[in-house]
Write an enzyme that holds these catalytic residues in place. Structure first.
Site, PDB file in Angstrom:
ATOM      1  N   LYS B  81     -34.489 -18.008 -14.776  1.00  0.00           N
ATOM      2  CA  LYS B  81     -35.320 -18.490 -13.495  1.00  0.00           C
ATOM      3  C   LYS B  81     -36.184 -17.237 -13.351  1.00  0.00           C
ATOM      4  O   LYS B  81     -36.049 -16.111 -13.579  1.00  0.00           O
ATOM      5  CB  LYS B  81     -34.261 -18.395 -12.400  1.00  0.00           C
ATOM      6  CG  LYS B  81     -35.000 -19.016 -11.087  1.00  0.00           C
ATOM      7  CD  LYS B  81     -34.017 -19.090 -10.033  1.00  0.00           C
ATOM      8  CE  LYS B  81     -34.504 -19.532  -8.709  1.00  0.00           C
ATOM      9  NZ  LYS B  81     -33.407 -19.582  -7.644  1.00  0.00           N
ATOM     10  N   SER B 156     -33.305 -24.112  -5.325  1.00  0.00           N
ATOM     11  CA  SER B 156     -34.643 -23.796  -5.889  1.00  0.00           C
ATOM     12  C   SER B 156     -34.626 -23.389  -7.313  1.00  0.00           C
ATOM     13  O   SER B 156     -35.714 -23.594  -7.871  1.00  0.00           O
ATOM     14  CB  SER B 156     -35.151 -22.317  -5.046  1.00  0.00           C
ATOM     15  OG  SER B 156     -33.917 -21.368  -5.642  1.00  0.00           O
ATOM     16  N   SER B 180     -29.034 -22.972  -4.106  1.00  0.00           N
ATOM     17  CA  SER B 180     -29.907 -23.087  -5.269  1.00  0.00           C
ATOM     18  C   SER B 180     -29.636 -23.236  -6.637  1.00  0.00           C
ATOM     19  O   SER B 180     -30.488 -23.337  -7.449  1.00  0.00           O
ATOM     20  CB  SER B 180     -30.960 -21.814  -4.852  1.00  0.00           C
ATOM     21  OG  SER B 180     -31.882 -21.880  -3.858  1.00  0.00           O
TER      22      SER B 180
END
Lengths: 97, 490
Positions: B81, B156, B180
Site C-alpha cells: 500500500k 482504504s 481499511s
C-alpha cells in the site's frame, strides 16, 4: 448542532487551511450533520469512566541515549521543496529592522 | 519452461514450485507483470509499478536459491500500500501533497520482508492518507472492484485487496485504522488481517490515527496471510507502541489446531438491524455448519452503536495532529506565497483532498477550546466502554464472529457525496480498532449478483493465532476458490 460559517473559517485558520466561500458553506452544512450524529454519545453517562488514549497499555520504553548515525541525509534533502547548500529555504519569518 | 497459472498459486505452493525448480522467480515475476498489463488498466489497483527493479531482484533471488540460500519469501512478488515506505520508491498516500515524495528509508515491515527475499512489484492505491472506505478518495484515480468494475473495491486499502484478488502479486500489505484492510478484503474476496495493536511495527507507515493504525497482510488464503503476519510481527525499538512480547509460530499453531473446537460468540448487536439479507443468510448457513464442531452462543457488545461516532471523533482528532506536518517546509508540495502562514495555508489547501480536509477540520474542532471535553474526552471515555465490552465477552468465549460489512460492495459514486453514509459502512470493523483487538476478514460466499461476502473473526488482545486458527478451519469448510470475473475473462 449548527456550526456557523464564521466558526468554519476560524477552525480553518487554526489548522492552516483556507476555503472559498462556497466551499466553506458546504463544510458548515456537512460538519453540522456529522456533529449532530455525534450527539448520540451525550446520552451515555461516563462520569465514572476513565478515558482510553491507547488501545494496549504498555509502559513507556526507556533506552540508552546513544547517538546512532543516519546515512541517508541526501535522500531526505532531495524531498525538500527548496534547498540552498544543505539548508531548507523558507519564506522570511522575521521583519527587517 | 512450465506455463504459470496465477489462479492456481498461493505463496506456499509457489515456494515449493520454486524449490523444485518447476518455475523460476524471473518467470513468475514476468508473468505477474503480464497479468498487471492485462488486468490493471481495468482495475487500476496500482499507483506505481516497480517492474525493472522487480525483475532484477527476481534474478538475484533465483541465483541465491541456486546457492542454497533459503528465505521464507525468496522470489515471491508482493505489492505494498502506498502509505508504507520502501526506500527509493514514491510514497504518495494517494495525495497531491506527497505526489513527488521519494521514501528515504524502509519501513520496518519492508526491511523484514526484504530479509526474507520478497520482491516488491509496486505500490497500491488507497483513499488519500487512508481516509475512506471506497478508494474513491485517491487524488489520482479510483480503483475498481475486480468482481464488478462498476463497484468500489472498498477502502482504504482498496488497491491492495483488488491487486491480490486479481492475482497481481501473491500477497500485499495494507493498513487498518477503522476497517481499511478487512472491509476491502471482504469486498474483493481475499483474506485480510488486522493484527492486535502493537503486534506489528508502524515505523515507516505514514501516520493517520496513531492509537488505531495497524499494518496487516492480505493473502489469497489463511496460510499465506499467517505467513506474512509471522514475518512482519514483533517488537521494534523504532516504534515504542510495538509490544515487547514473543511472537508465536502462527503456521504451526493453525496446523496443530485444525481440529480444536472453540467457544464462539455471536454479538446480537451485529445481527439485528439493517444488514443485507443475503449476507445474514450466508453467515447463518455457515454458523449452522460450525455448530457441529464448536460451541456457539449469543453474546452482547452493548456499546456497539456508539462506535462510529466515537471513532469519527478520535480518528480525525489524531489525524488533525498527525497531518500538521504537511506544511510545505521540509518535504511535499509547497505553494508560492508571500509569507510563511500563507505558504502553510495555500500548500495545504491545494495539497489535501476534500475528505482529508473534512477530517482535519472535524478533528481540530473536536480538540479546540470549549469542545475538547464534549467531544474528544467524551469519545475517549466511550472508547473505554467499547473496549470493556470486548474484555467481558472474551471471559465467556474464545472468539467472536460477525459480518465485515452491512452491505455487499456498493457502486462507485453511490456514497461519495454523503460522508456520514460512507462512515456508517465501517460500523462492524471500527469497534475492533477502538479496542485494539485482532480481526480477520475471510471470504465465505457470493451473493446472487456474484459479489463476495466476508466473515469477520475477532479475538482477544495478542491472541492473533486463535483468529487465524478458526479462519483456517472455516476456510476448509467453505472450500471455495474466489477468482473474480476480470481474471477469468482476461
Amino acid at each position: 448542532m449548527a456550526i456557523s460559517l464564521e466558526e468554519v473559517l476560524k477552525i480553518a485558520h487554526l489548522c492552516r487551511l483556507e476555503f472559498a466561500e462556497e466551499e466553506a458553506k458546504k463544510f458548515s452544512e456537512e460538519l453540522s450533520n456529522i456533529l449532530d450524529y455525534f450527539k448520540k454519545l451525550q446520552t451515555l453517562d461516563t462520569k465514572e469512566i476513565p478515558p482510553t488514549f491507547h488501545a494496549v497499555k504498555l509502559k513507556t520504553p526507556f533506552r540508552e541515549d546513544e547517538v546512532q548515525s543516519f546515512l541517508d541525509i541526501d535522500d531526505i534533502l532531495k524531498n525538500a521543496p527548496e534547498l540552498k547548500e544543505n539548508m531548507i529555504v523558507v519564506p522570511k519569518v522575521v521583519k527587517a529592522p | 519452461m512450465a506455463s504459470i497459472d496465477l489462479t492456481e498459486l498461493t505463496i506456499t505452493k509457489t515456494l515449493t514450485l520454486l524449490e523444485e525448480r518447476k518455475i523460476s522467480s524471473v518467470e513468475l515475476v514476468e508473468e505477474t507483470f503480464r497479468q498487471i498489463k492485462k488486468v490493471d488498466p481495468k482495475v487500476k489497483a496500482f499507483l506505481h509499478l516497480n517492474e525493472e527493479k522487480a525483475i532484477e531482484e527476481a534474478k538475484k533471488a533465483d541465483e541465491l536459491r541456486e546457492k542454497g540460500v533459503k528465505g521464507r519469501l525468496l522470489g515471491i512478488p508482493i505489492s505494498i500500500k502506498d502509505n508504507i515506505c520502501i526506500k527509493g520508491l514514491p510514497t504518495t498516500c494517494a495525495s497531491k501533497i506527497l505526489e513527488n515524495f521519494i521514501a528515504p528509508y524502509d519501513a520496518t515491515v519492508i526491511k523484514k520482508l526484504k530479509a526474507e527475499g520478497a520482491i516488491f512489484i509496486g505500490k497500491t492505491n488507497l483513499d488519500e492518507f487512508a481516509m475512506g472506505s471506497s478508494t474513491e478518495n485517491s487524488a489520482f484515480f479510483p480503483t475498481h472492484n475486480p468482481w464488478d468494475l462498476e463497484r468500489v473495491p472498498g477502502g482504504s486499502s482498496g488497491g491492495s485487496a483488488a491487486a491480490v484478488a486479481s492475482r497481481m502479486g501473491l500477497g500485499s500489505l495494507g493498513s487498518d485504522t477503522g476497517g481499511s484492510i478487512r472491509q476491502p478484503a471482504a469486498f474483493c474476496g481475499v483474506v485480510g488481517f488486522k493484527p492486535t495493536y502493537g503486534r506489528v511495527s508502524r515505523f515507516g507507515l505514514v501516520a493517520f490515527a496513531s492509537s488505531l493504525d495497524q499494518i496487516g497482510p492480505f493473502g489469497v488464503n489463511v496460510e499465506d496471510t499467517a505467513l506474512l503476519l509471522q514475518i512482519i510481527s514483533g517488537h521494534d525499538p523504532k516504534d515504542s507502541t510495538s509490544a515487547p512480547f514473543e511472537v508465536p509460530d502462527y503456521i504451526e499453531f493453525i496446523k496443530d489446531n485444525e481440529k480444536t473446537s472453540y467457544k464462539i460468540g455471536l454479538p446480537k448487536e451485529y445481527f439485528e438491524g439493517s444488514t443485507d439479507k443475503e449476507i445474514t443468510q450466508i453467515i447463518e448457513n455457515l454458523i449452522n455448519k460450525l455448530k457441529k464442531k464448536h460451541t456457539i452462543k449469543e453474546i452482547s457488545l452493548p456499546h456497539t452503536e456508539y462506535a462510529v461516532a466515537t471513532y469519527y471523533i478520535i480518528a480525525p482528532a489524531e489525524a488533525s495532529s498527525n497531518l500538521a506536518r504537511y506544511d510545505g517546509v521540509k518535504y511535499g508540495f509547497r505553494a508560492e506565497a508571500k509569507n510563511l502562514i500563507e505558504m502553510y495555508k495555500k500548500s495545504r489547501a491545494f495539497g489535501f483532498g476534500k475528505e482529508v480536509k473534512r477530517r482535519i477540520m472535524l478533528g481540530t474542532y473536536a480538540l479546540s477550546a470549549g469542545y475538547y471535553d464534549a467531544f474528544y474526552l467524551k469519545a475517549s471515555k466511550v472508547r473505554t466502554l467499547i473496549t470493556q465490552d470486548f474484555l467481558k465477552a472474551f471471559k465467556e468465549v474464545d472468539l467472536i464472529l460477525t459480518p465485515v460489512t452491512p452491505t455487499p460492495p456498493f457502486k462507485i459514486g453511490e456514497k461519495i457525496s454523503d460522508p456520514l453514509q460512507m462512515y456508517l459502512s465501517d460500523i462492524f470493523t471500527i469497534p475492533v480498532n477502538l479496542a485494539g483487538v485482532p480481526g480477520i476478514s475471510l471470504p465465505i460466499g457470493l451473493t446472487s449478483n456474484n459479489l463476495p461476502i466476508g466473515l469477520q473473526i475477532i479475538g482477544p488482545h495478542f491472541k492473533d493465532e486463535l483468529v487465524l486458527s478458526l479462519a483456517y478451519q472455516i476456510e476448509k469448510e467453505v472450500n471455495t476458490k474466489f477468482i473474480p470475473p476480470v481474471v477469468k475473462n482476461s
